[in-house]
Design a protein around this motif. Structure first.
Motif, PDB file in Angstrom:
ATOM      1  N   THR A  41      35.852  42.428  43.281  1.00 10.02           N
ATOM      2  CA  THR A  41      34.993  42.982  42.218  1.00 10.02           C
ATOM      3  C   THR A  41      33.992  43.945  42.881  1.00 10.02           C
ATOM      4  OG1 THR A  41      33.540  41.054  42.473  1.00 10.02           O
ATOM      5  CG2 THR A  41      35.112  40.971  40.642  1.00 10.02           C
ATOM      6  N   ALA A  42      34.437  45.162  43.138  1.00  7.69           N
ATOM      7  CA  ALA A  42      33.644  46.078  43.978  1.00  7.69           C
ATOM      8  C   ALA A  42      32.252  46.366  43.423  1.00  7.69           C
ATOM      9  CB  ALA A  42      34.423  47.375  44.160  1.00  7.69           C
ATOM     10  N   ASN A  44      28.844  47.676  42.633  1.00  5.53           N
ATOM     11  CA  ASN A  44      28.041  48.695  43.302  1.00  5.53           C
ATOM     12  C   ASN A  44      28.231  48.698  44.814  1.00  5.53           C
ATOM     13  OD1 ASN A  44      26.756  50.061  41.141  1.00  5.53           O
ATOM     14  ND2 ASN A  44      25.453  48.263  40.810  1.00  5.53           N
ATOM     15  N   HIS A  46      27.787  46.332  47.228  1.00  3.71           N
ATOM     16  CA  HIS A  46      26.988  45.553  48.186  1.00  3.71           C
ATOM     17  C   HIS A  46      27.868  44.575  48.985  1.00  3.71           C
ATOM     18  CE1 HIS A  46      23.967  46.787  45.158  1.00  3.71           C
ATOM     19  NE2 HIS A  46      23.227  46.973  46.230  1.00  3.71           N
ATOM     20  N   ASP A  47      28.763  43.903  48.266  1.00  9.00           N
ATOM     21  CA  ASP A  47      29.624  42.935  48.963  1.00  9.00           C
ATOM     22  C   ASP A  47      30.599  43.667  49.889  1.00  9.00           C
ATOM     23  OD1 ASP A  47      28.552  40.635  47.615  1.00  9.00           O
ATOM     24  OD2 ASP A  47      29.675  41.261  45.841  1.00  9.00           O
ATOM     25  N   ASP A  65      38.369  47.332  41.565  1.00  8.57           N
ATOM     26  CA  ASP A  65      37.555  47.241  40.359  1.00  8.57           C
ATOM     27  C   ASP A  65      38.330  47.924  39.230  1.00  8.57           C
ATOM     28  OD1 ASP A  65      34.201  46.601  40.113  1.00  8.57           O
ATOM     29  OD2 ASP A  65      35.201  47.519  38.385  1.00  8.57           O
ATOM     30  N   GLN A  67      36.734  49.765  37.074  1.00 11.60           N
ATOM     31  CA  GLN A  67      35.945  50.941  36.698  1.00 11.60           C
ATOM     32  C   GLN A  67      35.937  51.934  37.859  1.00 11.60           C
ATOM     33  OE1 GLN A  67      32.218  50.292  34.475  1.00 11.60           O
ATOM     34  NE2 GLN A  67      32.397  48.127  35.064  1.00 11.60           N
ATOM     35  N   HIS A  94      41.848  42.587  39.410  1.00 11.47           N
ATOM     36  CA  HIS A  94      42.132  41.688  40.543  1.00 11.47           C
ATOM     37  C   HIS A  94      43.253  40.693  40.224  1.00 11.47           C
ATOM     38  CE1 HIS A  94      38.075  40.000  38.958  1.00 11.47           C
ATOM     39  NE2 HIS A  94      39.042  39.616  38.166  1.00 11.47           N
ATOM     40  N   GLU A  95      43.597  40.551  38.937  1.00 13.34           N
ATOM     41  CA  GLU A  95      44.719  39.669  38.594  1.00 13.34           C
ATOM     42  C   GLU A  95      46.036  40.170  39.199  1.00 13.34           C
ATOM     43  OE1 GLU A  95      42.615  41.154  36.618  1.00 13.34           O
ATOM     44  OE2 GLU A  95      43.619  42.375  35.093  1.00 13.34           O
ATOM     45  N   TYR A 119      29.281  41.369  35.027  1.00 15.11           N
ATOM     46  CA  TYR A 119      29.351  42.806  34.755  1.00 15.11           C
ATOM     47  C   TYR A 119      28.527  43.572  35.777  1.00 15.11           C
ATOM     48  CZ  TYR A 119      25.281  41.037  32.221  1.00 15.11           C
ATOM     49  OH  TYR A 119      24.141  40.361  31.896  1.00 15.11           O
TER      50      TYR A 119
HETATM   51  C1  LIG Z   1      28.860  41.604  39.184  1.00 15.02           C
HETATM   52  S1  LIG Z   1      29.797  43.079  39.364  1.00 15.02           S
HETATM   53  C2  LIG Z   1      30.205  43.046  41.091  1.00 15.02           C
HETATM   54  C3  LIG Z   1      29.055  43.319  42.029  1.00 15.02           C
HETATM   55  C4  LIG Z   1      29.495  43.918  43.322  1.00 15.02           C
HETATM   56  N1  LIG Z   1      30.374  43.050  44.080  1.00 15.02           N
HETATM   57  C5  LIG Z   1      28.377  44.452  44.176  1.00 15.02           C
HETATM   58  O1  LIG Z   1      28.255  44.027  45.341  1.00 15.02           O
HETATM   59  O2  LIG Z   1      27.645  45.299  43.698  1.00 15.02           O
HETATM   60  C6  LIG Z   1      31.362  42.668  38.627  1.00 15.02           C
HETATM   61  C7  LIG Z   1      32.393  43.785  38.707  1.00 15.02           C
HETATM   62  O3  LIG Z   1      33.649  43.221  38.343  1.00 15.02           O
HETATM   63  C8  LIG Z   1      34.401  44.243  37.743  1.00 15.02           C
HETATM   64  N2  LIG Z   1      35.528  43.661  37.027  1.00 15.02           N
HETATM   65  C9  LIG Z   1      35.587  43.116  35.786  1.00 15.02           C
HETATM   66  N3  LIG Z   1      36.832  42.676  35.512  1.00 15.02           N
HETATM   67  C10 LIG Z   1      37.587  42.947  36.613  1.00 15.02           C
HETATM   68  C11 LIG Z   1      38.962  42.736  36.949  1.00 15.02           C
HETATM   69  N4  LIG Z   1      39.817  42.141  36.099  1.00 15.02           N
HETATM   70  N5  LIG Z   1      39.390  43.136  38.165  1.00 15.02           N
HETATM   71  C12 LIG Z   1      38.543  43.745  39.045  1.00 15.02           C
HETATM   72  N6  LIG Z   1      37.232  43.973  38.781  1.00 15.02           N
HETATM   73  C13 LIG Z   1      36.761  43.574  37.581  1.00 15.02           C
HETATM   74  C14 LIG Z   1      33.402  44.959  36.859  1.00 15.02           C
HETATM   75  O4  LIG Z   1      33.863  46.249  36.539  1.00 15.02           O
HETATM   76  C15 LIG Z   1      32.144  44.940  37.755  1.00 15.02           C
HETATM   77  O5  LIG Z   1      32.033  46.137  38.480  1.00 15.02           O
END
Ligand SMILES: C[S@@+](CC[C@H](N)C(=O)[O-])C[C@H]1O[C@@H](n2cnc3c(N)ncnc32)[C@H](O)[C@@H]1O
Length: 209
Positions: A41-42, A44, A46-47, A65, A67, A94-95, A119
Motif C-alpha cells: 500500500t504505497a 505517500n 513513507h513505508d 497502489d 492510485q 495488492h490482491e 486511505y
Molecule cells: C494508509 S495509505 C498507505 C500509507 C503509505 N504506506 C505511506 O507510507 O504513506 C493506504 C493506501 O492503500 C491504497 N490501496 C487501497 N486499496 C488498495 C489495493 N487493493 N491494493 C493496493 N493499494 C491499495 C490506497 O490507495 C492508499 O494509498
C-alpha cells in the motif's frame, strides 16, 4: 528511570509506542542489505522509503497502489531520500499477489511485505483498502514471503469501516496454523479511541533436522 533503545524504537518520534514505529522496527529486524521487500500500500511512500533504507543500494523494493498519484508521491519521496535501493512501482491491487503469474514475474521471495491499511491521508477516502481484497492479498503474501520473513499489517480501528476491516484481518491472522506462522498483535490499550495497531506474521523458517 530512562528508556532503552528497544523502547525508543517502538515509540518513533511520538514518545509512546506507535503502530508504525513498531511495524518499522520489526521489519528492520528482518531486512538486510540486498534484501527484496514489498510495500503493498504505497500511499505517500513513507513505508517504501523505510524499506528502501533498510535494504540499501544492493536491495530492491516493489511498491503497489491502486492510485497513480500515490505511486508518483512514493517515487518523489524515494528520490528525495537519496536512498539508492532499486524501486519498482506497480499500479495494481495488492490482491494480485495471490496470482501465481504475478509471483512468477518477481521470482525472488520478499523478506518483508508491509500493508498500511485505510486511505491515503489527504486523499479520497473512498479509495480505501477493504476486507474483500485485503484478505486475498494477505493469503497471497503469506505464500510469497520468504521463510523467516514478515508480513506486517498496520490496522486502523478508530472509525467504523476501519474497525470492521481490522477485526476481520485480526481473525484471519489468529486462524493461521501455529506450525507455519508466528502471529502477534501490538497495540496501545488505554487510549480514548481504539488505537492503530500492528499485526506481525512471521512465516516460520523450514526446519531442516
Ligand atoms: C494508509 S495509505 C498507505 C500509507 C503509505 N504506506 C505511506 O507510507 O504513506 C493506504 C493506501 O492503500 C491504497 N490501496 C487501497 N486499496 C488498495 C489495493 N487493493 N491494493 C493496493 N493499494 C491499495 C490506497 O490507495 C492508499 O494509498
Amino acid at each position: 528511570v530512562s528508556t532503552n533503545s528497544f523502547y525508543l524504537e517502538m515509540c518513533g518520534s511520538r514518545g509512546r509506542p506507535d503502530a508504525i514505529a513498531i511495524c518499522h522496527a520489526a521489519l528492520r529486524s528482518v531486512l538486510r542489505p540486498g534484501s527484496f521487500a514489498v510495500d503493498a500500500t504505497a500511499g505517500n511512500g513513507h513505508d517504501t522509503v523505510m524499506l528502501a533504507e533498510a535494504v540499501g543500494p544492493q536491495g530492491g523494493v516493489l511498491a503497489l497502489d491502486i492510485q497513480q498519484g500515490a505511486l508518483d508521491a512514493t517515487r518523489t519521496r524515494h528520490a528525495a531520500s537519496g536512498c539508492a535501493a532499486t524501486l519498482e512501482t506497480l499500479l495494481a491491487g495488492h490482491e494480485r499477489m495471490a496470482d501465481a503469474e504475478f509471483r512468477a514475474r518477481w521470482p525472488d521471495r520478499p523478506s518483508a511485505i508491509v500493508f498500511n491499511l485505510g486511505y491515503l491521508p489527504g486523499g479520497d477516502h473512498a479509495l480505501t483498502t477493504c476486507t474483500s481484497t485485503t484478505l486475498p492479498a494477505l493469503r497471497g503474501a503469506l505464500v510469497w514471503v520468504a521463510p523467516g520473513g514478515f508480513v506486517a499489517i498496520v490496522c486502523y480501528p478508530g472509525h467504523p469501516a476501519g474497525a470492521t476491516e481490522a477485526a476481520e484481518v485480526e481473525n484471519f491472522a489468529a486462524s493461521l496454523p501455529s506450525a507455519g506462522f508466528a502471529v502477534s498483535v501490538h497495540k496501545s490499550i488505554n487510549t480514548a479511541r481504539p488505537a492503530p495497531f500492528t499485526l506481525l506474521i512471521q512465516r516460520l523458517p523450514v526446519k531442516t533436522s
